[in-house]
Design a protein around this motif. Sequence first.
Motif, PDB file in Angstrom:
ATOM      1  N   ARG A  18      -2.467  -2.132   4.832  1.00  0.00           N
ATOM      2  CA  ARG A  18      -2.010  -0.749   4.243  1.00  0.00           C
ATOM      3  C   ARG A  18      -0.197  -1.239   4.702  1.00  0.00           C
ATOM      4  O   ARG A  18      -0.671  -1.010   5.708  1.00  0.00           O
ATOM      5  CB  ARG A  18      -2.172   0.240   4.528  1.00  0.00           C
ATOM      6  CG  ARG A  18      -1.853   1.724   3.467  1.00  0.00           C
ATOM      7  CD  ARG A  18      -1.668   2.730   4.168  1.00  0.00           C
ATOM      8  NE  ARG A  18      -1.985   2.729   5.616  1.00  0.00           N
ATOM      9  CZ  ARG A  18      -1.091   3.860   5.974  1.00  0.00           C
ATOM     10  NH1 ARG A  18      -0.137   4.321   5.772  1.00  0.00           N
ATOM     11  NH2 ARG A  18      -0.609   3.895   7.298  1.00  0.00           N
ATOM     12  N   ASP A  19       0.304  -1.410   4.195  1.00  0.00           N
ATOM     13  CA  ASP A  19       1.844  -1.097   4.062  1.00  0.00           C
ATOM     14  C   ASP A  19       2.251   0.264   4.695  1.00  0.00           C
ATOM     15  O   ASP A  19       2.224   0.883   3.672  1.00  0.00           O
ATOM     16  CB  ASP A  19       2.470  -1.981   3.775  1.00  0.00           C
ATOM     17  CG  ASP A  19       3.864  -2.072   3.393  1.00  0.00           C
ATOM     18  OD1 ASP A  19       4.330  -1.618   4.514  1.00  0.00           O
ATOM     19  OD2 ASP A  19       4.915  -2.481   3.110  1.00  0.00           O
ATOM     20  N   HIS A  55      -2.753  -0.174  10.927  1.00  0.00           N
ATOM     21  CA  HIS A  55      -2.897  -0.434   9.085  1.00  0.00           C
ATOM     22  C   HIS A  55      -4.017  -1.211   8.650  1.00  0.00           C
ATOM     23  O   HIS A  55      -4.134  -1.593   7.319  1.00  0.00           O
ATOM     24  CB  HIS A  55      -1.997  -0.401   8.997  1.00  0.00           C
ATOM     25  CG  HIS A  55      -0.613   0.331   9.649  1.00  0.00           C
ATOM     26  ND1 HIS A  55      -0.557   1.890   8.960  1.00  0.00           N
ATOM     27  CD2 HIS A  55       0.117   0.224  10.582  1.00  0.00           C
ATOM     28  CE1 HIS A  55       0.641   1.792   9.879  1.00  0.00           C
ATOM     29  NE2 HIS A  55       0.944   1.158  10.824  1.00  0.00           N
ATOM     30  N   LYS A 103       5.161   1.382   5.033  1.00  0.00           N
ATOM     31  CA  LYS A 103       6.598   1.971   4.497  1.00  0.00           C
ATOM     32  C   LYS A 103       6.583   1.639   2.307  1.00  0.00           C
ATOM     33  O   LYS A 103       7.345   2.319   2.240  1.00  0.00           O
ATOM     34  CB  LYS A 103       7.810   0.815   4.619  1.00  0.00           C
ATOM     35  CG  LYS A 103       7.676   0.549   6.272  1.00  0.00           C
ATOM     36  CD  LYS A 103       8.899  -0.566   6.674  1.00  0.00           C
ATOM     37  CE  LYS A 103       8.865  -0.180   8.297  1.00  0.00           C
ATOM     38  NZ  LYS A 103       9.115  -1.559   8.978  1.00  0.00           N
ATOM     39  N   MET A 154       4.830  -4.389   5.286  1.00  0.00           N
ATOM     40  CA  MET A 154       4.648  -5.756   5.908  1.00  0.00           C
ATOM     41  C   MET A 154       4.202  -6.368   5.127  1.00  0.00           C
ATOM     42  O   MET A 154       2.572  -6.953   5.147  1.00  0.00           O
ATOM     43  CB  MET A 154       4.917  -5.416   6.787  1.00  0.00           C
ATOM     44  CG  MET A 154       4.490  -7.315   7.852  1.00  0.00           C
ATOM     45  SD  MET A 154       4.168  -7.052   9.473  1.00  0.00           S
ATOM     46  CE  MET A 154       2.796  -8.679   9.305  1.00  0.00           C
ATOM     47  N   ALA A 155       4.497  -8.003   4.285  1.00  0.00           N
ATOM     48  CA  ALA A 155       4.001  -8.861   3.333  1.00  0.00           C
ATOM     49  C   ALA A 155       2.736  -9.905   4.471  1.00  0.00           C
ATOM     50  O   ALA A 155       3.760 -10.172   5.943  1.00  0.00           O
ATOM     51  CB  ALA A 155       4.975  -9.468   1.913  1.00  0.00           C
ATOM     52  N   GLU A 184      -2.960  -4.822   1.170  1.00  0.00           N
ATOM     53  CA  GLU A 184      -2.972  -6.161   0.913  1.00  0.00           C
ATOM     54  C   GLU A 184      -4.562  -6.473   1.781  1.00  0.00           C
ATOM     55  O   GLU A 184      -4.217  -5.712   2.587  1.00  0.00           O
ATOM     56  CB  GLU A 184      -1.696  -7.435   2.006  1.00  0.00           C
ATOM     57  CG  GLU A 184      -0.660  -6.721   1.082  1.00  0.00           C
ATOM     58  CD  GLU A 184       0.416  -7.752   1.994  1.00  0.00           C
ATOM     59  OE1 GLU A 184       1.039  -8.638   1.380  1.00  0.00           O
ATOM     60  OE2 GLU A 184       0.670  -7.598   3.112  1.00  0.00           O
ATOM     61  N   SER A 228      -2.679  -9.289  -2.744  1.00  0.00           N
ATOM     62  CA  SER A 228      -1.626  -7.676  -2.434  1.00  0.00           C
ATOM     63  C   SER A 228      -2.119  -6.895  -4.125  1.00  0.00           C
ATOM     64  O   SER A 228      -2.342  -7.606  -5.135  1.00  0.00           O
ATOM     65  CB  SER A 228      -0.216  -8.285  -3.210  1.00  0.00           C
ATOM     66  OG  SER A 228       0.286  -7.537  -2.969  1.00  0.00           O
TER      67      SER A 228
END
Length: 151
Positions: free
Chosen positions: A145-146, A82, A148, A1-2, A120, A113
């Motif tokens: 941390r994303d 995260h 996905k 997720m940004a 990010e 990013s």
Amino acid sequence: MALDKDLIGKRIPTHTVDIERGQLRFFAKAIGETDPVYADVEAAKAAGHRDLLVPPTYLFCADSRRTDGFDMVKFADIDIRHVLHAEQSFTYHRPIHAGDSLTFEAVVEDIVSKKGGALEFLVLLVTVFRDGELVAEVRKSLAIRDPKAGK
């Protein structure tokens, strides 16, 4: 997720913290600080301070003493599972002592990013005031941390 880049420039809720001797002594002991200006009032006064001096990194802890310690993750809609504390730096403009009442004002300074969005960094600038006078600035970043990414 940004993270939403529109967060840059946004302010998170301001809060005020009273700096207490007991907490300064505990913190100094916890970090292994042996200079008595951080734990002994008479030593601090003999060194020219009006009370115990705040150890250099204590403002990070003081800023964490918010009414809602998770306001930043709520503000940016971040999943706390995260998030890691990534970095911090301190600029002091005036000495800070036990008995001071400090107001913390934070703004999102940047969102960076890395690794194709897998990581990010949310960069915050926290300005610290005593009676309206700027006494310090804390720059800190959270790594998010994303989960996905890379799957």
